[in-house]
Enzyme design. Structure first.
Site, PDB file in Angstrom:
ATOM      1  N   ASP A  16      -7.993  -5.448   0.340  1.00 17.60           N
ATOM      2  CA  ASP A  16      -8.523  -6.307  -0.713  1.00 17.60           C
ATOM      3  C   ASP A  16      -8.100  -7.755  -0.602  1.00 17.60           C
ATOM      4  OD1 ASP A  16      -9.905  -4.330  -2.002  1.00 17.60           O
ATOM      5  OD2 ASP A  16      -8.106  -3.590  -2.982  1.00 17.60           O
ATOM      6  N   HIS A  21       0.851  -1.188   0.000  1.00 16.29           N
ATOM      7  CA  HIS A  21       0.000   0.000   0.000  1.00 16.29           C
ATOM      8  C   HIS A  21       0.879   1.227   0.000  1.00 16.29           C
ATOM      9  CE1 HIS A  21      -3.146   2.820   1.107  1.00 16.29           C
ATOM     10  NE2 HIS A  21      -3.989   1.897   0.715  1.00 16.29           N
TER      11      HIS A  21
HETATM   12  N1  ACO Z   1       4.193  -7.607  -4.777  1.00 18.21           N
HETATM   13  C1  ACO Z   1       5.534  -7.603  -4.966  1.00 18.21           C
HETATM   14  N2  ACO Z   1       6.312  -6.498  -4.859  1.00 18.21           N
HETATM   15  C2  ACO Z   1       5.698  -5.353  -4.552  1.00 18.21           C
HETATM   16  C3  ACO Z   1       4.300  -5.276  -4.344  1.00 18.21           C
HETATM   17  C4  ACO Z   1       3.550  -6.462  -4.458  1.00 18.21           C
HETATM   18  N3  ACO Z   1       2.222  -6.453  -4.281  1.00 18.21           N
HETATM   19  N4  ACO Z   1       3.963  -3.998  -4.065  1.00 18.21           N
HETATM   20  C5  ACO Z   1       5.107  -3.286  -4.093  1.00 18.21           C
HETATM   21  N5  ACO Z   1       6.158  -4.098  -4.394  1.00 18.21           N
HETATM   22  C6  ACO Z   1       7.576  -3.715  -4.472  1.00 18.21           C
HETATM   23  C7  ACO Z   1       7.852  -2.973  -5.766  1.00 18.21           C
HETATM   24  O1  ACO Z   1       8.275  -3.852  -6.775  1.00 18.21           O
HETATM   25  C8  ACO Z   1       8.953  -2.017  -5.325  1.00 18.21           C
HETATM   26  O2  ACO Z   1      10.153  -2.756  -5.278  1.00 18.21           O
HETATM   27  P1  ACO Z   1      11.571  -2.008  -5.581  1.00 18.21           P
HETATM   28  O3  ACO Z   1      11.712  -0.946  -4.535  1.00 18.21           O
HETATM   29  O4  ACO Z   1      12.586  -3.107  -5.456  1.00 18.21           O
HETATM   30  O5  ACO Z   1      11.454  -1.439  -6.961  1.00 18.21           O
HETATM   31  C9  ACO Z   1       8.578  -1.651  -3.897  1.00 18.21           C
HETATM   32  O6  ACO Z   1       7.792  -2.776  -3.410  1.00 18.21           O
HETATM   33  C10 ACO Z   1       7.742  -0.389  -3.767  1.00 18.21           C
HETATM   34  O7  ACO Z   1       6.639  -0.498  -4.670  1.00 18.21           O
HETATM   35  P2  ACO Z   1       5.938   0.762  -5.369  1.00 18.21           P
HETATM   36  O8  ACO Z   1       5.138   0.296  -6.535  1.00 18.21           O
HETATM   37  O9  ACO Z   1       6.960   1.834  -5.613  1.00 18.21           O
HETATM   38  O10 ACO Z   1       4.988   1.272  -4.204  1.00 18.21           O
HETATM   39  P3  ACO Z   1       3.720   2.167  -4.382  1.00 18.21           P
HETATM   40  O11 ACO Z   1       3.482   2.824  -3.083  1.00 18.21           O
HETATM   41  O12 ACO Z   1       3.848   3.053  -5.582  1.00 18.21           O
HETATM   42  O13 ACO Z   1       2.563   1.105  -4.739  1.00 18.21           O
HETATM   43  C11 ACO Z   1       0.712  -0.341  -4.640  1.00 18.21           C
HETATM   44  C12 ACO Z   1       1.553   0.716  -3.904  1.00 18.21           C
HETATM   45  C13 ACO Z   1       0.265   0.196  -6.018  1.00 18.21           C
HETATM   46  C14 ACO Z   1      -0.569  -0.618  -3.842  1.00 18.21           C
HETATM   47  C15 ACO Z   1       1.552  -1.632  -4.808  1.00 18.21           C
HETATM   48  O14 ACO Z   1       1.931  -2.110  -3.532  1.00 18.21           O
HETATM   49  C16 ACO Z   1       0.818  -2.723  -5.590  1.00 18.21           C
HETATM   50  O15 ACO Z   1       0.848  -2.711  -6.821  1.00 18.21           O
HETATM   51  N6  ACO Z   1       0.123  -3.682  -4.883  1.00 18.21           N
HETATM   52  C17 ACO Z   1      -0.652  -4.688  -5.547  1.00 18.21           C
HETATM   53  C18 ACO Z   1      -1.986  -4.118  -5.989  1.00 18.21           C
HETATM   54  C19 ACO Z   1      -2.922  -3.904  -4.820  1.00 18.21           C
HETATM   55  O16 ACO Z   1      -3.124  -4.766  -3.967  1.00 18.21           O
HETATM   56  N7  ACO Z   1      -3.573  -2.722  -4.817  1.00 18.21           N
HETATM   57  C20 ACO Z   1      -4.572  -2.373  -3.808  1.00 18.21           C
HETATM   58  C21 ACO Z   1      -4.174  -1.161  -3.038  1.00 18.21           C
HETATM   59  S1  ACO Z   1      -5.350  -0.884  -1.755  1.00 18.21           S
HETATM   60  C22 ACO Z   1      -6.625  -0.120  -2.496  1.00 18.21           C
HETATM   61  O17 ACO Z   1      -6.563   0.528  -3.488  1.00 18.21           O
HETATM   62  C23 ACO Z   1      -7.902  -0.299  -1.837  1.00 18.21           C
END
Ligand code: ACO
Length: 431
Positions: A366, A308
């Protein structure tokens, strides 16, 4: 924003600029850069708004490190346990918990608006039968501005109030009808003697050929899902609604924009994507393979329902949702649900893996919601529409707050331009 005397100093090429620091009632201090361009001639750069407060607000507060979510100061777990969705709507919209008389009045105003203009049926019929219910919702909610002209003047507080009540009341009808249309069943009209969640379940699952009794366990679980998703401060869809509204656009068009944003798999679409991922994993022995894929930099796969932008600890909504999933499946007599087993084991294995703990990736709201919705009988395509029904109150409360703010300005970000500089047009025969 009380303490205007504290300042931060920013030095640019030997010149120092003083920037006011605001102290919020909770959360980190905020440096005011509004006059920076005027005084220093520079912009700030923050794509994705990771460090930028886009507005001031009194509605919702999140402490991502503690895993805390407060609506008007009240913790989400207390609201999920002791309150119910329409009371939370009142709280978000008006700022305080209602008295019994205020709640009764609010509930009767909402239930008085549950029906849709009959002509709107033709909008539903115009969509392809296999349209995703979110596509239908974006279209139908946007079309509301063509039907409810008496509540589109955003400068009139009374019209804003009517538009707010209309959207809270009609969104379950729109989502249920989008579903009914997609499965080829007749539309069920709302029943105003039922509570909000029961009415929604009935509109989704009842058919004219037989009686339908709403299971109170499912109705309570549905209400809790609505409550847990009600608002989440300046998330992507809420910011979309605020940005669209900042131009003075009508509320129905702005909420349609919010629904479009919510649809994406990184936001509201994650609950559908998460259940599909859990089903694809299928059995606990395949979990290591999916965890390895999530960790692989060359594989775009991510663990859906994990991570998140704001929470760097457990999403407090996920805790309530996990407990709710256990309760609902047990009460429905669905023991040993394989998807729930996979979810629990996946959570366990991911949280034991340094990749996830070091990056502070925890289950979000979720991760468990899809399991409950599936047990209730909803197809995955309805998960995000249900999120949209819940989040409507958050969008509206934030929209109302913004419109009533005398400092409201059109949202107009700047950019770091990296393109070609001035050059002369080249005639086509010379290229
Ligand atoms: N699985 C694996 N790796 C992940 C995940 C994941 N679900 N989420 C983040 N990471 C990793 C990224 O690859 C990144 O790694 P790095 O630093 O080595 O490049 C690091 O964690 C940071 O990730 P970002 O994408 O920069 O974080 P951001 O805050 O932009 O993204 C997000 C948050 C979009 C929710 C992300 O965690 C994600 O895509 N999760 C899966 C989708 C999801 O469950 N969304 C629901 C959100 S809650 C809602 O809207 C109600």
């Amino acid at each position: 924003m009380s303490d205007e005397k504290r300042t931060a100093k920013l030095e640019i090429e030997g010149k120092t600029y003083e920037l006011p620091i605001f102290s919020p009632t909770a959360g980190p201090d905020v440096v005011d850069i509004r006059k920076l361009y005027g005084t220093a001639g520079v912009f700030t750069y923050d794509p994705g708004f990771t460090s930028t407060a886009s507005c001031d607000s009194t509605i919702t507060f999140i402490d991502g490190d503690k895993g805390e979510l407060l609506h008007r100061g009240y913790p989400i777990d207390q609201l999920a346990e002791k309150s119910h969705f329409l009371e939370v709507c009142y709280l978000l919209l008006y700022g305080e918990l209602p008295s019994p008389a205020e709640l009764e009045d609010f509930e009767s105003r909402v239930t008085g608006h549950t029906m849709l203009h009959e002509q709107m049926v033709y909008f539903f019929r115009g969509f392809r039968r296999d349209a995703h219910p979110m596509a239908i919702m974006v279209g139908v909610v946007g079309a509301m501005s063509a039907f409810y002209h008496d509540s589109t003047d955003i400068r009139d507080p009374w019209q804003r109030e009517v538009a707010s009540i209309r959207m809270i009341a009609k969104m379950p009808t729109i989502a249920a009808w989008a579903y009914k249309y997609s499965i080829g069943q007749p539309f069920e009209y709302p029943r105003n003697d039922l509570d909000y969640a029961s009415n929604f379940l009935r509109m989704c699952f009842s058919v004219p050929a037989e009686d339908y009794e709403v299971n109170p366990i499912l109705s309570r679980a549905m209400d809790r899902i609505f409550t847990l998703h009600a608002d989440h401060e300046q998330n992507a869809s809420t910011s979309t609604v605020r940005l669209a509204s900042s131009s003075g656009a009508n509320p129905f068009a702005c909420i349609a924009a919010g629904i479009a944003c919510l649809w994406g798999p990184a936001h509201g679409g994650a609950n559908q994507a998460c259940l599909e991922m859990l089903q694809e994993i299928g059995t606990p022995d395949r979990i290591p393979e999916f965890i390895a894929r999530a960790k692989d930099k060359d594989d775009p796969f991510r663990l859906m329902g994990f991570g998140h932008r704001v929470y760097k600890n457990f999403d407090p909504r996920a805790k309530v949702m996990k407990q709710s999933a256990d309760e609902v499946l047990e009460l429905l007599g669905i023991d040993n649900n394989p998807t729930l087993q996979v979810a629990k084991e996946l959570e366990k294995q991911a949280l034991a893996d340094p990749y996830f703990t070091e990056k502070k990736l925890f289950p979000n709201v979720d991760f468990y919601s899809g399991i409950i919705l599936e047990a209730m009988g909803f197809p995955t395509s309805m998960f995000t529409p249900i999120f949209a029904v819940s989040r409507t109150i958050g969008w509206i409360s934030q929209w109302k707050e913004m419109i009533s703010d005398p400092q409201m300005k059109i949202g107009r970000p700047r950019q770091l331009y990296q393109g070609a500089t001035l050059r002369d047009y080249v005639d086509i025969e010379k290229r």
